[in-house]
Design an enzyme around this catalytic site. Structure first.
Site, PDB file in Angstrom:
ATOM      1  N   LYS A 152     -23.951  -2.323 -14.196  1.00 53.83           N
ATOM      2  CA  LYS A 152     -25.160  -2.576 -13.397  1.00 53.83           C
ATOM      3  C   LYS A 152     -26.459  -2.382 -14.176  1.00 53.83           C
ATOM      4  O   LYS A 152     -27.524  -2.710 -13.683  1.00 53.83           O
ATOM      5  CB  LYS A 152     -25.189  -1.646 -12.185  1.00 53.83           C
ATOM      6  CG  LYS A 152     -24.331  -2.128 -11.014  1.00 53.83           C
ATOM      7  CD  LYS A 152     -24.429  -1.162  -9.841  1.00 53.83           C
ATOM      8  CE  LYS A 152     -23.678  -1.705  -8.626  1.00 53.83           C
ATOM      9  NZ  LYS A 152     -23.633  -0.712  -7.540  1.00 53.83           N
ATOM     10  N   GLU A 196     -32.906   2.629 -16.514  1.00 54.76           N
ATOM     11  CA  GLU A 196     -34.041   3.087 -15.724  1.00 54.76           C
ATOM     12  C   GLU A 196     -33.669   4.038 -14.598  1.00 54.76           C
ATOM     13  O   GLU A 196     -34.480   4.870 -14.194  1.00 54.76           O
ATOM     14  CB  GLU A 196     -34.800   1.862 -15.189  1.00 54.76           C
ATOM     15  CG  GLU A 196     -35.545   1.202 -16.327  1.00 54.76           C
ATOM     16  CD  GLU A 196     -35.988  -0.215 -16.045  1.00 54.76           C
ATOM     17  OE1 GLU A 196     -37.144  -0.399 -15.689  1.00 54.76           O
ATOM     18  OE2 GLU A 196     -35.161  -1.138 -16.202  1.00 54.76           O
ATOM     19  N   GLY A 233     -33.260   1.319 -28.709  1.00 58.15           N
ATOM     20  CA  GLY A 233     -32.724   2.666 -28.641  1.00 58.15           C
ATOM     21  C   GLY A 233     -31.699   2.820 -27.537  1.00 58.15           C
ATOM     22  O   GLY A 233     -31.119   3.885 -27.344  1.00 58.15           O
ATOM     23  N   LEU A 276     -20.027   1.179 -19.924  1.00 57.90           N
ATOM     24  CA  LEU A 276     -19.413   0.456 -21.034  1.00 57.90           C
ATOM     25  C   LEU A 276     -19.266   1.314 -22.283  1.00 57.90           C
ATOM     26  O   LEU A 276     -18.377   1.080 -23.098  1.00 57.90           O
ATOM     27  CB  LEU A 276     -20.235  -0.797 -21.343  1.00 57.90           C
ATOM     28  CG  LEU A 276     -20.455  -1.730 -20.132  1.00 57.90           C
ATOM     29  CD1 LEU A 276     -21.318  -2.910 -20.529  1.00 57.90           C
ATOM     30  CD2 LEU A 276     -19.126  -2.202 -19.547  1.00 57.90           C
TER      31      LEU A 276
END
Lengths: 338, 712, 207
Positions: free
Chosen positions: B664, B668, B468, B593
């Protein structure tokens, strides 16, 4: 889940006969609680008598100005009914505070009244629970009981009744109609439809084996009375009540005194809890915040909290005082201070 | 730096950095995306596990007679007759191998039947005898079982100390010494753990559709457990309904499914009931924190101590590394960050979104807020003042660190006005709070293949798993840019253990790890194509890459993402109900990105942090030893109505010390610090400091019932 | 698919199932699923959700909790949203069921809500998405029919409900999303809600 027979009843009588013919059977309407409990192994019916297609899904006017709600009227349809919204906004509010849109589309009026407690021990057949298995003990008393009852519980059971709708019905002096056979119908006050556990927590209600809820009668609204339902919960929606309050308040337009007050708490007790002590003290009194608070406290002084649920008393007091203040147009006393 | 880590030339890029919609979006909105339990091989059967109903002890007998007598029941596997498994590093997978019961909910049997209803009924009909022993599931300060482990999750040392934090604390003019508590939390991805396993005895091949975060590790573990060569095992995971760490490694369901298909000779699906997950797929362990901060009156930190107590199971040691962010965040010479753990009769904890950082930063960032209160200082300025030049614990320079910029940008966007007094709107108390976020940069070696077809299209193969996150989409973007072709010229194949080995979707490292391999494979293919003359052969041209060398290089930099959360809350003085009114995050996580999927990732983390702050609570029942909140009615995942306007923004960060894409990892960091920002806002609103999560009405009401004694 | 469509039973729609013998635990059930009649012979224990997923291979409807606590299984039953995990299939004989597979047009054109979900990135893992979509169709219909929600003002008595963000949040709170896509879901529903076609579905239009 054990296999079971299925009977779709086409009349009340057929339903009652099928029930009698299948020992261990259950009536099925919306099923949102019964099917849940069957999956948990809490309910193990031998047969389901489907009454969802009986012609009990109407909302009709009563000659006295009240409303008759059929037992299989869906919660969402009841909450959306223009007559209910205009005359019993309390009921619409309470319904809309419960469950979710898709559950309310399925859950019925009768089924809502008959839903069982959400006590975690009741829902887990691997643990003791007097309500599920009389004599096995109450694990909640010393266990996890933050959500449990502070009023009306017994040493055998401290479960609360989870319905929001029933709290509104109790405050509205509604009556529950029961069909027990061709010659056996009766009505029971909504506020006394659910029973206190005492020595028999397995019996949630006064309903007798085989009886079917056919409808709920709402008396005509009190002219000029205002009402309010409010529910506190752990998240903003789709959660059971920690505590709730339903209030109908009728003030004398001349002197502003309380002509009549009906107040019911939810989430505090094994049944919707009519605060009769509060009602008695407020009747005839001016709804000054101090008076209201004393009247509410007189009811809640009866509470017997356990290790982890004393907050419910404060919460219920705040809810009741704020609700009455809102209805009376007075400023509430400062909440949340002892 | 190795040559391959040069960042992609931005000028040549067509796709990276643009908000490409997720490539599988149509499949997901039309219901055609199939998840693990939705594979329908012919003759499929269903398995239903039987959980233990004691918290400690052993099984003395399993009576399967009644279960086997039910129609359609194919088998009941028990500890006495289940297939003997080979070794595994993870002892929670040694299912039905012996009779011990290490915690309530541990599986003691598996019923298999030709229908789902039959399997459930059979499981209910299994009678298990037990010999129960006393159990202990309650973590508390002073628990005699507490010990300092060798290391904590992530491989960090359990204990780090610099200088003399006690003396520095004693000498500090301004001090806070506070304790916080975070309860056990559950991942509860919307798709419960499920696997469909199909053992083809004729071919000697095992095919498994698994709801997991990476099929390479599932294949390796299953091969070991069932003593099969790895090339006889194929694990597939095309669509996975979320994981949040709980599907990072194989979990019991997949082992049971394979046992069942081997026993019954039919494909078997084991889809765990939601109520089983709390006990069987890991949880975030509870943490008890004591944080001591000493500072000079100007806010300069002089001492930091973060002590964490947590639990693990008796099956496996897993230590939530909650004190680790104290080694990264603030410039302070004298510090101690340490963990102690007690092994109890509890289910085995495991990864849940930003393990360590999530509870640790709740405590540290709440304590920083309390220090700001004690100093009478803007909490933003306090953090800015203590922003370190190098990583405090290691002394290494940061590859990039833009926490200050995140705080400043967030303050501007949010309208942060420092020590703003609380507002009152009738019965509502309103206040705002801030907290910082951090998450380390991880990367692991991966392999990928790229293939040019004569028709001008490209096939890129990488064993990524898109749970996801948008991995499928962003990896396609990386490939397209590395190949210098439009995105629609690239087909990406993923979720298949037959592809070269890769790490899991975890540690916010998926895109970096898989992406680097994709980048290298595509770059190699581009070189190969450049050297090729004339039309491509019918078989096309291929290139592959393996980043084992480059990804394993130890960089001389401390690499972390940073961020800042700002929250505005209201607390109802009548009910104690707290609602978030606004939540805003600003992150510095390298190059973003794909802004569309990145925003969803950040916001998703923030929403989970909101749940941690306000609604999510799980507790172990001392008498029975299981989690009391086992279903989604009792365990309160936030609902839509809990979630207000949530905004995520980011700083344009150019970090050349990461990977060729320059990102990076973002899966989370969104949750880290969110609960602290909300808790700090509640403190500002109410004038009371609540230090135990979640901030439910009972707790808030109790706090409000104590007279406000001014800043706390 | 092992079960597919069992031989068509000529039983009457909405009729009483044939259960001659006491202890009979199966019945023939006829459903109209996404516009097509599907005749099944089912164990009474089979829920609508499992009938769809395990017997009709319509796996778009998801099982997230199996107890009416997450909304991932939401479908439209005779046009109204419902948790299919709590409905026993046998009780629905003769009913019309619309699942996520029935939202798009036969030519593949996405339903306005599906388009909006894609456009607003209103999901990540996608597991709650079919339920969110069916729930949103139902919620838009309810709003159009004037059904109130818990956040609707008492004064708002007649006519379609105005779908503010707050209304959408409340009305969709029966659908959990652990990926936390709620803000995007609210934008998507608000966006699609302005399209009159959003309360319809292709298969229902075709019936």
């Amino acid at each position: 889940m054990k296999p079971f027979a299925y009977v779709r009843a086409t009349s009340l009588r057929e339903a009652a006969d099928a029930y009698a013919a299948h020992p261990g059977s259950r009536y099925l309407a919306g099923g949102t609680n019964l099917v849940d409990l069957m999956k948990l192994g809490v309910e193990t019916p031998t047969a389901l008598i489907d009454i969802s297609r009986l012609p009990l899904d109407g909302i009709t006017e009563l000659p006295d100005g009240g409303l008759h709600i059929g037992a299989t009227v869906r919660n969402s349809d009841l909450a959306a009914d223009p007559r209910v919204r205009a005359r019993y906004p309390l009921l619409a509010r309470a319904l809309l505070a419960g469950a979710s849109g898709q559950l309310r589309n399925v859950a019925t009026t009768g089924g809502n009244l008959l839903q069982r407690t959400r006590c975690g021990y009741f829902q887990d057949p691997s643990k003791p629970c007097n309500k599920r298995e009389p004599g096995s003990g109450c694990a909640a008393r010393e266990g996890i009981h933050r959500d449990h009852a502070v009023l009306g519980q017994s040493e055998h059971c401290i479960a609360t009744h989870p319905s929001d709708m029933a709290v509104a019905l109790a405050a509205l002096d509604a009556e529950v109609e029961l069909y027990g056979g061709p010659d056996s119908s009766r009505t029971v006050e909504a506020a006394h439809f659910h029973r206190l556990p005492a020595d028999h927590p397995e019996q949630d209600t006064v309903i007798r084996p085989g009886e079917i809820i056919t409808g709920v009668r709402l008396p005509a609204p009190v002219p000029g009375a205002r009402s309010l339902h409010r529910k506190a919960r752990d998240r903003a929606s789709y959660a059971f009540a920690l505590a709730s309050v339903a209030v109908v308040l009728d003030l004398d337009p001349e002197d502003g005194r309380v002509r009549r007050c009906a107040l019911a708490f939810g989430g505090l007790a094994p049944r919707p809890w009519r605060a009769t002590e509060t009602e008695a003290r407020l009747t005839g009194a001016a709804p000054h915040p101090d008076t209201v608070r004393a009247a509410v406290d007189a009811e809640l002084d009866r509470a017997q909290p356990l290790r982890d649920n004393a907050y419910k008393i404060l919460l219920a007091r705040n809810l009741a005082c704020a609700a009455i203040a809102t209805l009376a147009g007075t400023r509430p006393g400062a909440p949340a201070t002892p | 730096m190795s040559p391959t880590t040069a960042t992609l030339d931005t000028a040549a890029q067509a796709s990276l950095g643009t908000p490409v919609p997720r490539l599988e979006a149509r499949d997901k909105v039309t219901g055609t995306a199939r998840y693990a339990a939705e594979q329908n091989p012919p003759r499929r059967a269903y398995g239903w596990p039987v959980p233990a109903t004691i918290a400690h002890g052993r099984v003395t007998a399993v009576d399967t007679t009644a279960a086997l007598a039910l129609p359609g029941v194919l088998a009941v596997l028990t500890p006495y007759d289940a297939p003997r498994l080979g070794p595994s590093d993870d002892p929670t997978l040694q299912l039905l191998q012996d009779t011990r019961v290490p915690h309530r909910g541990w599986y003691v049997a598996l019923a298999v039947a030709d229908t789902l209803e039959g399997a459930r009924a059979a499981a209910e009909a299994v009678r298990v005898g037990y010999e129960a022993e006393p159990h202990d599931v309650t973590l508390r300060e002073g628990h005699p079982g507490l010990y300092t482990p060798e290391e904590v999750n992530g491989g960090y040392p359990a204990h780090r100390e610099h200088g003399d934090p006690d003396a520095a604390f004693a000498a500090a003019p301004v001090r806070v010494d506070v304790r916080y508590s975070v309860p056990p939390l559950h991942n509860h991805a919307m798709e419960p753990h499920a696997a469909t396993a199909d053992w083809d005895a004729g071919r000697g091949h095992l095919t498994v559709y698994d709801s997991c975060q990476g099929t390479t590790v599932v294949r390796t573990v299953l091969a070991g457990l069932f003593r099969l060569p790895e090339d006889r095992v194929t694990v597939l995971a095309e669509h996975v309904g979320g994981g949040f760490g709980s599907k990072s490694t194989p979990r019991p369901h997949v082992v049971l499914a394979v046992m069942a298909t081997r026993r019954c000779g039919r494909p078997v699906t084991v889809a765990l009931p939601r109520q089983h997950l709390a006990a069987c797929v890991g949880h975030r362990a509870p943490t008890l924190h004591r944080v001591r901060l000493g500072a000079r009156p100007d806010g300069t930190l002089t001492s930091l101590t973060h002590e964490v107590l947590t639990h693990t199971s008796r099956v496996r040691e897993f230590v939530e590394q909650a004190a680790v962010p104290g080694r990264v965040m603030y410039a302070v010479r004298d510090s101690r960050t340490t963990h102690r753990v007690a092994a109890l009769d509890v289910p085995t904890p495991s990864w849940m979104r930003a393990p360590g950082e999530t509870p640790g930063m709740y405590a540290l960032e709440s304590a920083m807020d309390e220090l700001a209160d004690a100093l009478g200082m803007d909490p933003v300025e306090l953090r800015v003042r203590n922003d370190p030049a190098t990583e405090p614990d290691s002394g290494r320079p940061f590859s990039s660190r833009h926490l200050v910029e995140c705080l400043r940008e967030g303050a501007t966007r949010f309208g942060w006005t420092g020590h703003r007094p609380p507002l009152r709107e009738g019965p509502l108390l309103i206040g705002s709070g801030v907290a910082a976020a951090t998450y380390p940069v991880y990367i692991a070696p991966a392999g990928a293949r790229a293939h040019a077809r004569p028709d001008g299209s490209y096939l890129v193969e990488v064993n990524a798993t898109d749970i996801g996150t948008g991995a499928r989409t962003v990896l396609s973007q990386i490939a397209a840019d590395a190949l210098g072709v439009p995105l629609d010229a690239v087909t990406l194949s993923l979720g298949n253990s037959a592809l070269p080995p890769t790490p899991v979707a975890g540690g916010s490292a998926g895109t970096a790890s898989w992406g680097w391999a994709v980048h290298d494979a595509c770059t190699a293919l581009t070189d190969r194509l450049a050297r090729h003359h004339g039309p491509l052969p019918d078989a096309g041209l291929s290139a592959s890459a393996d980043t084992t060398q480059s990804a394993k290089q130890k960089p001389p930099y401390a690499r972390h993402a940073f961020g800042a959360h700002f929250a505005e809350v209201q607390a109802d003085t009548v009910t104690g109900e707290v609602r978030v009114r606004r939540l805003l995050g600003v992150f510095a996580a390298g190059r973003i990105l794909n802004p569309r999927t990145a925003r969803s990732q950040f916001i998703g983390g923030m929403v989970m942090g909101l749940g941690m702050a306000l609604t999510e609570h799980s507790g172990l029942d001392p008498a029975f030893g299981d989690f009391a909140e086992r279903d989604l009615a009792a365990y309160h995942v936030p609902v839509n109505a809990d979630v207000p306007a949530v905004e995520a923004h980011w700083i344009d960060e150019h970090d050349k010390h990461l990977n060729p894409m320059g990102g990076k990892g973002i899966g989370e960091i969104g949750i880290v610090g969110a609960a602290a920002a909300i808790g700090n806002a509640v403190s500002r609103a109410t004038g009371r400091r609540l230090r135990e999560l979640p901030l439910t009405p009972d707790r808030v009401l109790a706090a409000l019932s104590v007279p406000d004694t001014g800043p706390v | 698919m092992a079960h597919a469509t069992d031989p068509p039973a000529p039983g009457p729609a909405h009729g009483t199932p044939d259960h001659a013998a006491a202890g009979d635990h199966r019945s023939r059930v006829s459903l109209r699923v996404n516009g097509a009649r599907r005749d099944l012979d089912l164990d009474h224990r089979v829920t609508l959700l499992d009938a769809l997923r395990e017997h009709l291979d319509l796996t778009g409807s998801k099982k997230g909790c199996d107890h009416g606590q997450c909304g991932a299984c939401t479908v439209l039953v005779d046009g109204r949203r419902a948790n299919s995990c709590l409905l026993l299939a046998v009780t629905l004989d003769g009913c019309g069921i619309t699942t996520v597979e029935g939202l798009a047009a036969p030519d593949g054109a996405l339903h306005p809500l599906q388009r909006a979900f894609v456009e607003h990135d209103a999901f990540q893992c996608g597991y709650c998405t079919p339920g969110q979509l069916c729930s949103a169709v139902g919620a838009l219909r309810e709003a159009a029919a004037g059904h109130p929600s818990h956040v609707t003002a008492d004064a708002a008595q007649a006519g379609p409900a105005v779908l503010t963000a707050e209304e959408i949040r409340e009305r969709l709170s029966g659908n959990l999303c652990r990926c936390g896509a709620y803000p995007a879901i609210v934008r998507a529903v608000a966006d699609a809600g302005t399209d009159p076609a959003a309360t319809g579905t292709a298969v229902e239009a075709a019936v």
